[in-house]
Motif scaffolding. Structure first.
Motif, PDB file in Angstrom:
ATOM      1  N   MET A 132       0.857  -1.007  -0.310  1.00 28.86           N
ATOM      2  CA  MET A 132       0.222  -0.027   0.583  1.00 28.86           C
ATOM      3  C   MET A 132       0.787   1.374   0.176  1.00 28.86           C
ATOM      4  O   MET A 132       1.350   1.025   1.162  1.00 28.86           O
ATOM      5  CB  MET A 132      -1.101  -0.503   1.596  1.00 28.86           C
ATOM      6  N   SER A 133       1.006   1.907  -1.306  1.00 29.90           N
ATOM      7  CA  SER A 133       1.879   3.095  -0.998  1.00 29.90           C
ATOM      8  C   SER A 133       1.224   4.307  -1.420  1.00 29.90           C
ATOM      9  O   SER A 133       0.030   4.192  -1.980  1.00 29.90           O
ATOM     10  CB  SER A 133       2.535   2.699  -1.973  1.00 29.90           C
ATOM     11  N   SER A 134       1.342   5.320  -1.237  1.00 32.95           N
ATOM     12  CA  SER A 134       0.965   6.603  -1.143  1.00 32.95           C
ATOM     13  C   SER A 134       0.332   7.201  -2.484  1.00 32.95           C
ATOM     14  O   SER A 134       1.284   6.819  -3.615  1.00 32.95           O
ATOM     15  CB  SER A 134       0.428   7.585  -0.098  1.00 32.95           C
ATOM     16  N   HIS A 135      -0.197   7.640  -2.936  1.00 34.87           N
ATOM     17  CA  HIS A 135      -0.399   8.637  -4.311  1.00 34.87           C
ATOM     18  C   HIS A 135       0.849   9.447  -4.419  1.00 34.87           C
ATOM     19  O   HIS A 135       1.799   9.244  -5.132  1.00 34.87           O
ATOM     20  CB  HIS A 135      -1.372   9.505  -3.929  1.00 34.87           C
ATOM     21  N   LEU A 136       1.223  10.279  -3.206  1.00 35.49           N
ATOM     22  CA  LEU A 136       3.242  11.088  -3.813  1.00 35.49           C
ATOM     23  C   LEU A 136       3.697  10.115  -3.819  1.00 35.49           C
ATOM     24  O   LEU A 136       4.764   9.858  -4.500  1.00 35.49           O
ATOM     25  CB  LEU A 136       2.832  11.732  -2.139  1.00 35.49           C
ATOM     26  N   ASP A 137       4.048   9.205  -3.334  1.00 35.96           N
ATOM     27  CA  ASP A 137       5.123   7.914  -2.942  1.00 35.96           C
ATOM     28  C   ASP A 137       5.272   7.644  -3.929  1.00 35.96           C
ATOM     29  O   ASP A 137       5.795   7.581  -5.919  1.00 35.96           O
ATOM     30  CB  ASP A 137       5.099   6.469  -1.951  1.00 35.96           C
ATOM     31  N   GLN A 138       3.697   7.009  -5.354  1.00 36.60           N
ATOM     32  CA  GLN A 138       4.017   6.566  -6.033  1.00 36.60           C
ATOM     33  C   GLN A 138       4.325   7.661  -7.691  1.00 36.60           C
ATOM     34  O   GLN A 138       5.039   7.326  -8.143  1.00 36.60           O
ATOM     35  CB  GLN A 138       2.447   6.367  -6.382  1.00 36.60           C
ATOM     36  N   THR A 139       3.945   9.273  -6.909  1.00 40.31           N
ATOM     37  CA  THR A 139       4.007  10.186  -7.865  1.00 40.31           C
ATOM     38  C   THR A 139       5.893  10.586  -8.069  1.00 40.31           C
ATOM     39  O   THR A 139       6.292  10.380  -8.799  1.00 40.31           O
ATOM     40  CB  THR A 139       3.264  11.289  -7.647  1.00 40.31           C
ATOM     41  N   PHE A 140       6.233  10.377  -6.887  1.00 43.04           N
ATOM     42  CA  PHE A 140       7.858  10.821  -6.543  1.00 43.04           C
ATOM     43  C   PHE A 140       8.359  10.221  -6.916  1.00 43.04           C
ATOM     44  O   PHE A 140       9.310   9.784  -7.842  1.00 43.04           O
ATOM     45  CB  PHE A 140       8.352  11.429  -5.747  1.00 43.04           C
ATOM     46  N   ALA A 141       8.210   8.643  -7.134  1.00 44.43           N
ATOM     47  CA  ALA A 141       8.990   7.423  -7.471  1.00 44.43           C
ATOM     48  C   ALA A 141       8.944   7.626  -9.368  1.00 44.43           C
ATOM     49  O   ALA A 141      10.193   7.497  -9.760  1.00 44.43           O
ATOM     50  CB  ALA A 141       8.643   6.589  -6.830  1.00 44.43           C
ATOM     51  N   PRO A 151      -1.894  14.587 -10.595  1.00 40.69           N
ATOM     52  CA  PRO A 151      -0.995  14.071  -9.584  1.00 40.69           C
ATOM     53  C   PRO A 151      -0.048  14.921  -9.474  1.00 40.69           C
ATOM     54  O   PRO A 151       0.520  15.075  -8.294  1.00 40.69           O
ATOM     55  CB  PRO A 151      -0.207  12.872 -10.197  1.00 40.69           C
ATOM     56  N   LEU A 152       0.562  16.529 -10.477  1.00 40.60           N
ATOM     57  CA  LEU A 152       1.123  16.736  -9.992  1.00 40.60           C
ATOM     58  C   LEU A 152       0.816  17.855  -9.596  1.00 40.60           C
ATOM     59  O   LEU A 152       1.950  18.228  -8.692  1.00 40.60           O
ATOM     60  CB  LEU A 152       2.171  17.363 -11.566  1.00 40.60           C
ATOM     61  N   LYS A 153      -0.494  18.230  -8.979  1.00 39.29           N
ATOM     62  CA  LYS A 153      -0.152  19.123  -8.264  1.00 39.29           C
ATOM     63  C   LYS A 153      -0.239  18.841  -7.269  1.00 39.29           C
ATOM     64  O   LYS A 153      -0.019  19.379  -5.846  1.00 39.29           O
ATOM     65  CB  LYS A 153      -2.566  19.678  -8.553  1.00 39.29           C
ATOM     66  N   ASP A 154      -0.410  17.433  -6.124  1.00 43.93           N
ATOM     67  CA  ASP A 154      -0.828  16.923  -5.219  1.00 43.93           C
ATOM     68  C   ASP A 154       1.466  17.065  -4.902  1.00 43.93           C
ATOM     69  O   ASP A 154       1.534  17.492  -3.532  1.00 43.93           O
ATOM     70  CB  ASP A 154      -0.814  16.014  -5.052  1.00 43.93           C
ATOM     71  N   ALA A 155       1.430  17.064  -5.779  1.00 46.26           N
ATOM     72  CA  ALA A 155       3.640  17.051  -5.225  1.00 46.26           C
ATOM     73  C   ALA A 155       3.827  18.382  -5.665  1.00 46.26           C
ATOM     74  O   ALA A 155       4.624  19.263  -4.884  1.00 46.26           O
ATOM     75  CB  ALA A 155       3.895  16.535  -6.733  1.00 46.26           C
ATOM     76  N   TYR A 203       5.007  22.100 -15.625  1.00 40.53           N
ATOM     77  CA  TYR A 203       3.916  21.175 -15.864  1.00 40.53           C
ATOM     78  C   TYR A 203       2.809  22.204 -15.543  1.00 40.53           C
ATOM     79  O   TYR A 203       0.887  21.437 -15.733  1.00 40.53           O
ATOM     80  CB  TYR A 203       3.723  20.165 -15.956  1.00 40.53           C
ATOM     81  N   ARG A 204       2.945  23.185 -15.009  1.00 45.01           N
ATOM     82  CA  ARG A 204       1.546  23.574 -14.178  1.00 45.01           C
ATOM     83  C   ARG A 204      -0.037  23.911 -14.776  1.00 45.01           C
ATOM     84  O   ARG A 204      -0.649  23.476 -14.278  1.00 45.01           O
ATOM     85  CB  ARG A 204       1.905  25.126 -13.472  1.00 45.01           C
ATOM     86  N   ARG A 205       0.392  24.282 -15.994  1.00 44.41           N
ATOM     87  CA  ARG A 205      -0.985  24.077 -17.152  1.00 44.41           C
ATOM     88  C   ARG A 205      -1.661  22.708 -17.341  1.00 44.41           C
ATOM     89  O   ARG A 205      -2.866  22.320 -17.594  1.00 44.41           O
ATOM     90  CB  ARG A 205      -0.365  24.874 -18.251  1.00 44.41           C
ATOM     91  N   PHE A 206      -1.073  21.660 -16.936  1.00 45.00           N
ATOM     92  CA  PHE A 206      -1.511  20.126 -16.508  1.00 45.00           C
ATOM     93  C   PHE A 206      -2.625  20.427 -16.299  1.00 45.00           C
ATOM     94  O   PHE A 206      -3.600  18.515 -15.776  1.00 45.00           O
ATOM     95  CB  PHE A 206      -0.575  19.645 -17.112  1.00 45.00           C
ATOM     96  N   TRP A 207      -2.532  20.750 -14.978  1.00 48.45           N
ATOM     97  CA  TRP A 207      -3.900  20.945 -14.068  1.00 48.45           C
ATOM     98  C   TRP A 207      -3.924  22.178 -13.786  1.00 48.45           C
ATOM     99  O   TRP A 207      -5.366  22.211 -12.933  1.00 48.45           O
ATOM    100  CB  TRP A 207      -2.803  20.089 -12.181  1.00 48.45           C
ATOM    101  N   GLU A 208      -3.923  23.184 -14.300  1.00 45.95           N
ATOM    102  CA  GLU A 208      -4.627  24.080 -13.774  1.00 45.95           C
ATOM    103  C   GLU A 208      -6.277  24.388 -15.001  1.00 45.95           C
ATOM    104  O   GLU A 208      -6.347  23.764 -16.125  1.00 45.95           O
ATOM    105  CB  GLU A 208      -3.767  25.170 -13.826  1.00 45.95           C
ATOM    106  N   GLU A 209      -6.933  25.201 -14.115  1.00 41.16           N
ATOM    107  CA  GLU A 209      -8.465  24.521 -15.112  1.00 41.16           C
ATOM    108  C   GLU A 209      -8.098  25.557 -16.688  1.00 41.16           C
ATOM    109  O   GLU A 209      -8.795  24.773 -17.496  1.00 41.16           O
ATOM    110  CB  GLU A 209      -8.997  26.102 -14.258  1.00 41.16           C
ATOM    111  N   SER A 210      -7.651  26.546 -16.292  1.00 38.99           N
ATOM    112  CA  SER A 210      -6.618  27.092 -18.111  1.00 38.99           C
ATOM    113  C   SER A 210      -7.162  25.646 -19.278  1.00 38.99           C
ATOM    114  O   SER A 210      -7.496  25.750 -20.171  1.00 38.99           O
ATOM    115  CB  SER A 210      -6.194  27.475 -18.525  1.00 38.99           C
TER     116      SER A 210
END
Lengths: 122, 122
Positions: A1-10, A77-81, B88-95
């Motif tokens: 069980m690995s978190s969302h952030l784990d997977q993104t950063f990995a 996912p990059l938003k959370d990162a 990559y910001r534009r890939f998670w923003e509204e716009s």
DNA sequence: ATTGTAATTAACTGAAAAGTTAATTATCTT
DNA sequence: AAGATAATTAACTTTTCAGTTAATTACAAT
């Protein structure tokens, strides 16, 4: 069980995968289009696997069109990162450097002791 | 030979290490202070190793004070990580979502073909 | 000098990651 | 139906990672 952030950063920790994302930022691409730049240095199944890592992290969405698998970048996912990292912004900005410099000026002695004793003065 | 970003993202991919950074954001801490919350679930040498990963990534700076190793957070590698992600910001923003929605409205047929042929119309 | 505390190093184990080649599946083309 | 193309899956190897316990180093306190 690995978190969302784990997977993104990995997923982001590998230069091949970051390059694939960079390519996808230019627009949709099939697996072989994505693989192109790497086929000199690795096999197609290796690329498929990297893609799978990106897909599992939710960074890439793969669809189907005949025998092709058009891929596109999903930024969410990059938003959370990004949000996670932003917490630490003060640790790399000017204002912090000044605070840090200030804290170094103040004698660390008592604040920094772990045994509750005074340090010998120099 | 792995790049700076590789090491930074790899270091951040582990929840224990992220927790250690969170602790260090509160201020300097010795190894055992950092280890405290984890000693229920892992050994001290395991913590030392995690710390080594953070140190190698440049995220933690370890100094010496008697038998203690006061550690502090160094944010500078996070700056590069942040900058990379920001691309990559534009890939998670509204716009972008709107742009994306728009692109889906436009028939993908020809744009999306990889064989230079027209798709049969439905 | 001896004891206690902080932390690391050594040596080892098991599991996950990253790659390989060969075989297979799915779809389009002729 | 046969052949070509796109991509995945299978089976395997090698390397790296995360953890363990036991031993060791370094310093402080008595």
């Amino acid at each position: 069980m690995s978190s969302h952030l784990d997977q993104t950063f990995a997923a982001l920790a590998d230069p091949t995968r970051r390059a694939m994302l960079a390519r996808l930022a230019q627009g949709e691409a099939s697996v072989s289009e994505l693989a192109g730049p790497f086929l000199g240095s690795m096999s197609l199944p290796a690329v498929t696997k990297h893609l799978k890592v990106l897909e599992n992290a939710g960074l890439v969405i793969k669809t189907r069109e005949a025998q092709w698998r058009p891929c596109r970048l999903n930024g969410t996912p990059l938003k959370d990162a990004s949000n996670w990292i932003e917490q630490y912004r003060r640790f790399w900005e000017e204002s912090f450097d000044r605070l840090d410099a200030y804290l170094k000026t103040v004698t660390r002695s008592d604040k920094g002791r772990h045994d509750g004793r005074k340090k010998k003065s120099r």
